[in-house]
Design a protein around this motif. Structure first.
Motif, PDB file in Angstrom:
ATOM      1  N   ASN A 110      49.865  34.028  36.245  1.00  0.00           N
ATOM      2  CA  ASN A 110      51.294  33.973  36.506  1.00  0.00           C
ATOM      3  C   ASN A 110      51.909  33.180  35.363  1.00  0.00           C
ATOM      4  O   ASN A 110      51.725  31.979  35.260  1.00  0.00           O
ATOM      5  CB  ASN A 110      51.563  33.292  37.848  1.00  0.00           C
ATOM      6  N   VAL A 124      44.215  37.926  36.573  1.00  0.00           N
ATOM      7  CA  VAL A 124      45.649  37.925  36.280  1.00  0.00           C
ATOM      8  C   VAL A 124      46.131  36.492  36.197  1.00  0.00           C
ATOM      9  O   VAL A 124      45.533  35.588  36.779  1.00  0.00           O
ATOM     10  CB  VAL A 124      46.473  38.703  37.347  1.00  0.00           C
ATOM     11  N   PHE A 159      43.602  31.418  35.659  1.00  0.00           N
ATOM     12  CA  PHE A 159      43.956  32.762  36.082  1.00  0.00           C
ATOM     13  C   PHE A 159      43.159  33.093  37.329  1.00  0.00           C
ATOM     14  O   PHE A 159      42.185  32.429  37.663  1.00  0.00           O
ATOM     15  CB  PHE A 159      43.744  33.798  34.966  1.00  0.00           C
ATOM     16  N   THR A 201      37.605  45.426  39.169  1.00  0.00           N
ATOM     17  CA  THR A 201      38.215  45.743  37.884  1.00  0.00           C
ATOM     18  C   THR A 201      37.087  45.880  36.859  1.00  0.00           C
ATOM     19  O   THR A 201      35.968  45.421  37.101  1.00  0.00           O
ATOM     20  CB  THR A 201      39.202  44.637  37.436  1.00  0.00           C
ATOM     21  N   VAL A 216      53.422  38.288  36.452  1.00  0.00           N
ATOM     22  CA  VAL A 216      51.984  38.441  36.614  1.00  0.00           C
ATOM     23  C   VAL A 216      51.475  39.397  35.541  1.00  0.00           C
ATOM     24  O   VAL A 216      51.961  40.527  35.432  1.00  0.00           O
ATOM     25  CB  VAL A 216      51.635  38.971  38.023  1.00  0.00           C
ATOM     26  N   ILE A 217      50.519  38.912  34.717  1.00  0.00           N
ATOM     27  CA  ILE A 217      49.973  39.757  33.662  1.00  0.00           C
ATOM     28  C   ILE A 217      48.443  39.757  33.725  1.00  0.00           C
ATOM     29  O   ILE A 217      47.836  38.756  34.089  1.00  0.00           O
ATOM     30  CB  ILE A 217      50.455  39.328  32.258  1.00  0.00           C
ATOM     31  N   PRO A 218      47.828  40.896  33.398  1.00  0.00           N
ATOM     32  CA  PRO A 218      46.363  40.953  33.385  1.00  0.00           C
ATOM     33  C   PRO A 218      45.797  40.127  32.229  1.00  0.00           C
ATOM     34  O   PRO A 218      46.465  39.942  31.205  1.00  0.00           O
ATOM     35  CB  PRO A 218      46.059  42.435  33.190  1.00  0.00           C
ATOM     36  N   ARG A 247      53.724  46.891  27.926  1.00  0.00           N
ATOM     37  CA  ARG A 247      52.951  45.976  28.767  1.00  0.00           C
ATOM     38  C   ARG A 247      52.521  44.725  28.002  1.00  0.00           C
ATOM     39  O   ARG A 247      52.133  44.803  26.849  1.00  0.00           O
ATOM     40  CB  ARG A 247      51.711  46.716  29.264  1.00  0.00           C
ATOM     41  N   VAL A 295      38.112  42.861  32.288  1.00  0.00           N
ATOM     42  CA  VAL A 295      39.331  42.349  32.924  1.00  0.00           C
ATOM     43  C   VAL A 295      38.923  41.129  33.747  1.00  0.00           C
ATOM     44  O   VAL A 295      38.200  41.240  34.722  1.00  0.00           O
ATOM     45  CB  VAL A 295      40.012  43.414  33.812  1.00  0.00           C
ATOM     46  N   ILE A 305      49.744  41.640  27.978  1.00  0.00           N
ATOM     47  CA  ILE A 305      48.403  41.371  28.476  1.00  0.00           C
ATOM     48  C   ILE A 305      47.897  40.091  27.833  1.00  0.00           C
ATOM     49  O   ILE A 305      48.052  39.890  26.622  1.00  0.00           O
ATOM     50  CB  ILE A 305      47.455  42.550  28.152  1.00  0.00           C
TER      51      ILE A 305
END
Length: 153
Positions: A54, A52, A39, A45, A59-61, A90, A49, A92
């Protein structure tokens, strides 16, 4: 104190470890389980966190659940994985130490978080379970992955 259980916290869960403790998340919040995947770190952030990723074009945190829950930081090894969870609308990625299994937790085996502390002190925990003599911390994924908590707009 009231030890009555909210009907919504019994059911099927993905159990996993953070350190030596067993935790669980409702199976309806689990999207997929992945081995650690690369990632990208994102500056400015919150500390939990981690970046991110792919995932098939989306694209996700990614958050470190140990860090989010103020536990000892995750030590990455061959069992560490990213569980993609969904809360609200969402998805994650959540870094955990290792996955255990999918389990069924009966209503009789769960104590509400109200039975051992004030609600606002334990907002990330729905209850405590007992599976074959082992304690299980049942997480409130909706609270952990809320937009407000993640400072994501």
């Amino acid at each position: 104190m009231n030890e009555e259980i909210n009907e919504s916290i019994k059911g099927r869960y993905l159990s996993f470890f953070l350190g030596k403790e067993m935790y669980a998340a409702p199976i309806e919040n689990i999207w997929e389980v992945n081995a650690m995947i690369e990632f990208t770190a994102v500056p400015q952030t919150p500390p939990f966190v981690k970046g991110v990723l792919n995932l098939r074009g989306k694209v996700i945190p990614v958050i470190d659940l140990c860090c989010k829950l103020n536990l000892a930081p995750t030590t990455f090894n061959r069992y560490t994985c990213i569980v993609v969870m969904q809360a609200h609308t969402r998805q994650i990625g959540v870094i955990i130490d290792s996955v255990d299994s999918v389990i069924e937790v009966a209503k009789d085996n769960i104590k509400s978080n109200h039975s051992f502390t004030e609600e606002n002190e334990m907002k990330y925990i729905s209850g405590m379970g007992n599976i074959e003599g082992k304690s299980l911390i049942i997480l409130n994924i909706e609270s952990i992955l809320s937009d407000e908590e993640l400072l994501i707009k």
